[in-house]
Write a protein that holds these residues in place. Structure first.
Motif, PDB file in Angstrom:
ATOM      1  N   ASP A   1      10.272   3.637  -6.777  1.00  0.00           N
ATOM      2  CA  ASP A   1      10.629   3.995  -5.406  1.00  0.00           C
ATOM      3  C   ASP A   1      10.776   5.507  -5.213  1.00  0.00           C
ATOM      4  N   GLN A   2      10.536   6.275  -6.261  1.00  0.00           N
ATOM      5  CA  GLN A   2      10.604   7.732  -6.146  1.00  0.00           C
ATOM      6  C   GLN A   2       9.244   8.392  -6.133  1.00  0.00           C
ATOM      7  N   VAL A   3       8.209   7.697  -6.613  1.00  0.00           N
ATOM      8  CA  VAL A   3       6.889   8.306  -6.719  1.00  0.00           C
ATOM      9  C   VAL A   3       6.174   8.294  -5.371  1.00  0.00           C
ATOM     10  N   GLY A   4       5.291   9.234  -5.189  1.00  0.00           N
ATOM     11  CA  GLY A   4       4.522   9.323  -3.958  1.00  0.00           C
ATOM     12  C   GLY A   4       3.647  10.552  -3.989  1.00  0.00           C
ATOM     13  N   PRO A   5       2.806  10.705  -2.961  1.00  0.00           N
ATOM     14  CA  PRO A   5       2.568   9.825  -1.816  1.00  0.00           C
ATOM     15  C   PRO A   5       1.839   8.544  -2.215  1.00  0.00           C
TER      16      PRO A   5
END
Length: 227
Positions: free
Chosen positions: A48-52
């Motif tokens: 839930d912290q990785v992105g885009p």
């Protein structure tokens, strides 16, 4: 009496404000932070912290089972850097004419020379799938590149590849004899790709060693990491 009452109310208000500035007491049932850290102390980003999202999807598409590696969870601290990394290694692994066995041979040798265990573990299965053998892996572990490789285990192109890998990794300068030998065995396009692959995976080894990336928990059967 009125003054006394106003003083009491003011004191109560002041205490309430002061209390709101203090950290809330921890609840007994409140979960403690358990974010995993690499050996260097850099945290592995959680799902839930990785992105885009589009970048994460692109990276996962190159990973068996769509599973982010610990390497990815470090790289994604800088999405722009991760994007460049993913594009370059997607090309190295899937878009070149260089034979897969020579590619994986360089990677395994670099893992030994630079003491990058993570790199070795991630690519051991890939080397075997590309046609490498356990006997060759054992030889690499025991320093096969020092003498250019055992001719009983490695063919001429493989031994030339090992020699080029050793010189580029340990000396940086490549001897004219070694380059001439490699060029006599491979077309120039593949020579360029081989040099680029050796350079690229030297970068990988230095990155994973410096950031302290650790090997992931065992993946399900028939899954192999691809970088």
């Amino acid at each position: 009496m009125r003054l006394l009452r106003q003083s009491v109310l003011a004191a109560a208000a002041t205490a309430a404000i002061a209390g709101s500035l203090l950290p809330a007491p921890a609840r007994a049932d409140e979960p403690k932070s358990a974010q995993k850290l690499s050996k260097s102390g850099i945290p592995y980003l959680s799902d839930d912290q990785v992105g885009p999202p589009d970048l994460v999807t692109a990276i996962k598409s190159r990973r068996a089972g769509g599973r982010l590696l610990n390497l990815d969870r470090i790289l994604l601290h800088s999405p722009n850097y991760a994007k460049g990394w993913n594009g370059m290694f997607a090309a190295i692994r899937n878009q070149l004419s260089l034979p897969g066995k020579l590619r994986e041979l360089t990677i395994m040798q670099i893992g030994v020379l630079n003491k990058a265990d993570y790199e070795w573990v991630q690519h051991e299965g890939e080397f075997l799938k590309a046609g490498g053998t356990r006997e060759q892996l054992d030889a690499l572990r025991n320093g096969a590149a020092k003498g250019g490789g055992d001719p009983k285990l490695f063919d001429e192109a493989e031994r030339a590849t090992l020699q080029l890998t050793r010189e580029m990794t340990q000396q940086i300068d490549v001897s004219p004899a070694t380059m001439k030998r490699v060029r006599s065995l491979l077309p120039d396009a593949q020579v360029v790709e081989l040099v680029g692959t050796i350079a690229g995976y030297n970068m990988v080894s230095r990155f994973v060693v410096a950031t302290g990336v650790e090997v992931e928990e065992p993946a399900p059967p028939e899954t192999g990491a691809r970088r």
